[in-house]
Design an enzyme around this catalytic site. Structure first.
Site, PDB file in Angstrom:
ATOM      1  N   GLU A 176     -27.447  -4.168  -0.089  1.00  0.00           N
ATOM      2  CA  GLU A 176     -27.678  -3.632   1.375  1.00  0.00           C
ATOM      3  C   GLU A 176     -28.186  -4.208   2.208  1.00  0.00           C
ATOM      4  OE1 GLU A 176     -24.155  -2.413   2.772  1.00  0.00           O
ATOM      5  OE2 GLU A 176     -23.571  -2.451   0.624  1.00  0.00           O
ATOM      6  N   SER A 227      27.330  10.309 -12.106  1.00  0.00           N
ATOM      7  CA  SER A 227      28.469  10.652 -12.077  1.00  0.00           C
ATOM      8  C   SER A 227      28.621  12.265 -11.048  1.00  0.00           C
ATOM      9  CB  SER A 227      28.831  11.918 -13.406  1.00  0.00           C
ATOM     10  OG  SER A 227      29.649  10.654 -14.469  1.00  0.00           O
TER      11      SER A 227
END
Length: 752
Positions: free
Chosen positions: A112, A372
């Site tokens: 970093e 259905s």
């Protein structure tokens, strides 16, 4: 004669004196620019120094920074007060600098901010390197932010990419460096940086991903955690283990380049020996919380304090729902279940077979054809128009606008009553009823009962060709159970602060009658008949149950929806890719899962009888297995020349390719109009109804019915104004338009 000296001119025509004046002017301007630049730089430096001094003076103390937390903590509780899950930031134990493993510190600094020990909070070298990469590649690939800048952003700022934010971030970083030591800054960073999955800090990340304290991290584990800072969600080991390992290898490489590791040490790291901790709280209840929590943005839009969300979820019912789906869902398929109490409180919700494998919520987000089960709306529209369960109808071949539905196996029962047609899910009767009341009226009924997805108004819509959501279908059946009154599912009872202050409390919606109570009673009559002797017999639980099955073409979807003792539940099963599932029908696995769940959900409730008395039909028919509902290949069509075109020859067809017809039980095979056709209201026999027109029926005595729903409700439900319909009297039908050319039901359906 005296000689006069003439100044010599250069080739450009300028004299030495002119060149001298121009050079002097340029030098003066350059000196001015330098002086002004230095002055401005000094002023800027003084301004920045002043800003840094003021900011440093206003910064909280180190202990205050240690105790500060980012994000909102949310505790989600079930209806009995037990904790379902805690969401938001998770802060582990604070680890002092000298107890953080060196491998963790070295890994994070190497990947970093390699020059962390050399800059004053802002790294000019890093900024120049970032600018060079930007110029070479054409876009930003390297960030110039230091660890100190990231810390300043995480504690004091947001993540917006604005110039103003970058300036404030730099000032804060310089202030932090002026007030705290490098070790203190790194300690703050390692205990506060976000590593994904709600984990803030090394200890929380170590416990989440590896199941132990951050003080016990190995080199490989430290490399994985350090690699998460760049993109926590992308490199999370629980989301993509290989991506996490690949990123960790990059971290090890940067450590070697920075001199923190030797190549041999990096090579000796074996990621295969690293074991991930089991995910906590990733059970099926997360489908429910994923549905509930976004509602807080509407209920409490401006709240950012820790809160407790008290929900309607019943832990016992949720476990039963999870077990029912897991036990009954066919191999390779998915399942979903939603269950609500009579007031709409969601008792259980399952959105799939495994939340960890797939967090897609099929209960609330997936749209599938209901088969259905859609006949609920067809028969509701017919009952509202004036039909009664005992009215006679004809189960016979029918063609409507070139579409010829057929029953399973191509068999037909002839004259039967409405109750029998519904119980055995007769497709031809549903088609005739839909054609009589109007397909738009069926769509309006579905809208009225809470269907939010697009509805097509082609004839095939009566068999469930419009996609729906499970939760919407459950809402519709719950409204039937509520005697025709509107039911809205909800999941949050109240929201409180951690001190118990009530921020929100659920208020029931104003009661709205969707259909007259007698219509709700009659559809309940039909629904309980379907469970007792029809397609839903597998859903019986030893107490009154009303419900309906649904199966789509080629067994791609199976549904069962029903209610008992105030609990309404819907179950869907199928594959995400909509491929057929062998043997899947609404009356099989979904009905069994419904029964398994409902036995638990209703166990402590008193047995409730329906207001309508159960009346079993006198017809002994085989239940329609619903294997042929929406597949265009399973139907007959009339082409533009009037010829019958059948998708599948055989199965129940006579020599002319037409579906055959069974005789009515108790009737001779050669039936005549006198003994088969009912008498209409005028007392005259109409003969067999032409195809595409109303089914024959025996009228019932008129009833003094109240309007099913107000005009205002219909306007909001359908988006347009509907005239009031006189009770029992058939609504006027528009003039029949010219018959359009035959169209395939496989064409794209238009939304209603």
């Amino acid at each position: 004669m005296a000689r006069r000296d003439v100044p010599r001119r250069s080739q450009d025509g300028a004299t030495p004196s002119q060149r001298s004046r121009e050079s002097s002017l340029l030098g003066r301007w350059l000196r001015r620019i330098v002086v002004w630049g230095v002055g401005l730089a000094l002023l800027g430096a003084l301004g920045i120094a002043g800003a840094v001094f003021v900011t440093a003076r206003s910064l909280p103390g180190y202990d205050k920074l240690k105790s500060s937390q980012a994000g909102q903590m949310i505790v989600v509780r079930a209806n009995d007060g037990t904790e379902i899950v805690t969401l938001g930031p998770s802060y582990g134990k604070w680890i002092p600098y000298n107890r953080i493993p060196n491998s963790m510190k070295d890994a994070l600094v190497s990947v970093e901010d390699r020059r962390f020990r050399e800059h004053w909070g802002v790294d000019p070298v890093g900024i120049l390197r970032s600018l060079m990469v930007r110029a070479e590649s054409g876009h930003w690939r390297q960030g110039g932010s230091t660890i100190t800048q990231q810390l300043a952003r995480n504690i004091f700022l947001n993540s917006s990419r604005t110039f103003d934010r970058k300036i404030r971030e730099a000032v804060l970083a310089l202030a932090l460096e002026s007030k705290f030591s490098k070790d203190q800054i790194l300690e703050l960073y390692l205990n506060k940086v976000y590593f994904g999955g709600g984990a803030y800090g090394v200890d929380s990340a170590a416990r989440k991903f590896f199941g132990h304290s951050g003080e016990q991290l190995s080199l490989g584990e430290a490399a994985i955690i350090a690699g998460l800072v760049k993109a926590p969600s992308h490199y999370s080991p629980t989301a993509d283990a290989q991506a996490a390992v690949d990123r960790a290898k990059v971290v090890l490489s940067t450590m070697v380049d920075a001199g923190a590791l030797t190549p041999a040490q990096a090579e000796n790291v074996n990621f295969k020996t690293i074991h991930l901790a089991a995910e906590q709280g990733q059970n099926s209840a997360r489908y429910f919380t994923d549905w509930v929590l976004p509602q807080l943005d509407v209920l409490l839009p401006d709240n950012d304090q820790p809160i407790e969300v008290w929900t309607t979820l019943d832990p016992t019912a949720q476990r039963a729902a999870t077990d029912a789906i897991a036990a009954q869902v066919p191999k390779g398929a998915q399942g979903a279940l939603v269950s609500v109490d009579r007031d709409g409180a969601v008792l259980a919700m399952v959105g799939g077979t495994d939340y960890v494998t797939s967090n897609y919520n099929r209960a609330t987000n997936a749209v599938r054809q209901p088969g259905s089960a859609w006949k609920l709306f067809v028969y509701l529209a017919a009952l509202e128009r004036g039909y009664r369960p005992e009215d006679r109808v004809m189960d016979e071949p029918v063609t409507i606008d070139g579409w010829s539905p057929r029953n399973s196996g191509g068999t037909y029962a002839g004259q039967i009553d409405v109750r029998t047609a519904f119980a055995y899910s007769k497709n031809t009767v549903a088609a005739q009823l839909g054609n009589e009341v109007g397909f738009g009226a069926v769509a309006n009924m579905a809208r009225r009962f809470g269907i939010t997805t697009p509805i097509n108004t082609l004839p095939s819509m009566v068999l469930g060709s419009s996609d729906v959501r499970v939760i919407d279908m459950v809402r519709a059946f719950a409204s039937v159970e509520a005697k025709g009154r509107l039911v809205t599912p909800y999941g949050i009872r109240k929201v409180t602060t951690t001190d118990g202050e009530v921020l929100y409390s659920h208020r029931p919606d104003a009661s709205q009658q969707l259909v007259p109570d007698y219509v709700a009673a009659e559809i309940t009559d039909l629904l309980q008949t379907a469970v007792n002797i029809g397609t839903g017999r597998a859903a019986q639980i030893g107490r009154p149950v009303a419900g309906k099955t649904g199966t789509t073409s080629s067994n791609k979807d199976g549904w069962f929806l029903g209610f008992s003792s105030g609990v309404t539940t819907g179950v869907w099963m199928g594959r995400d890719d909509a491929r057929p599932v062998p043997g899947l029908q609404g009356g099989t696995a979904p009905a069994r899962a419904f029964a398994s769940y409902m036995r638990v959900a209703t166990a402590k409730r008193p047995v409730e009888q329906f207001q309508t008395q159960l009346q079993l039909p006198g017809w002994n028919l085989e239940p329609d297995d619903e294997a042929m509902l929406n597949n265009p290949a399973d139907y007959s069509y009339t082409d533009e020349n009037g010829n019958i075109v059948n998708g599948q020859q055989g199965d129940g067809l006579d020599d002319q390719g037409m579906p055959g017809q069974n005789r009515i039980p108790g009737q001779p095979q050669g039936r005549t109009p006198d003994d088969a056709i009912p008498v209409d209201q005028d007392g005259l026999g109409d003969g067999p109804p032409p195809r595409g027109q109303a089914p024959a029926r025996t009228p019932s005595a008129p009833r003094n019915a109240q309007p099913a729903a107000s005009d205002d409700l219909l306007d909001r439900a359908t988006g347009r104004t509907h005239p009031a319909t006189a009770p029992r009297a058939p609504a006027p039908r528009p003039a029949t338009p010219p018959k359009p050319p035959a169209r395939s039901q496989a064409q794209e359906w238009q939304g209603f």
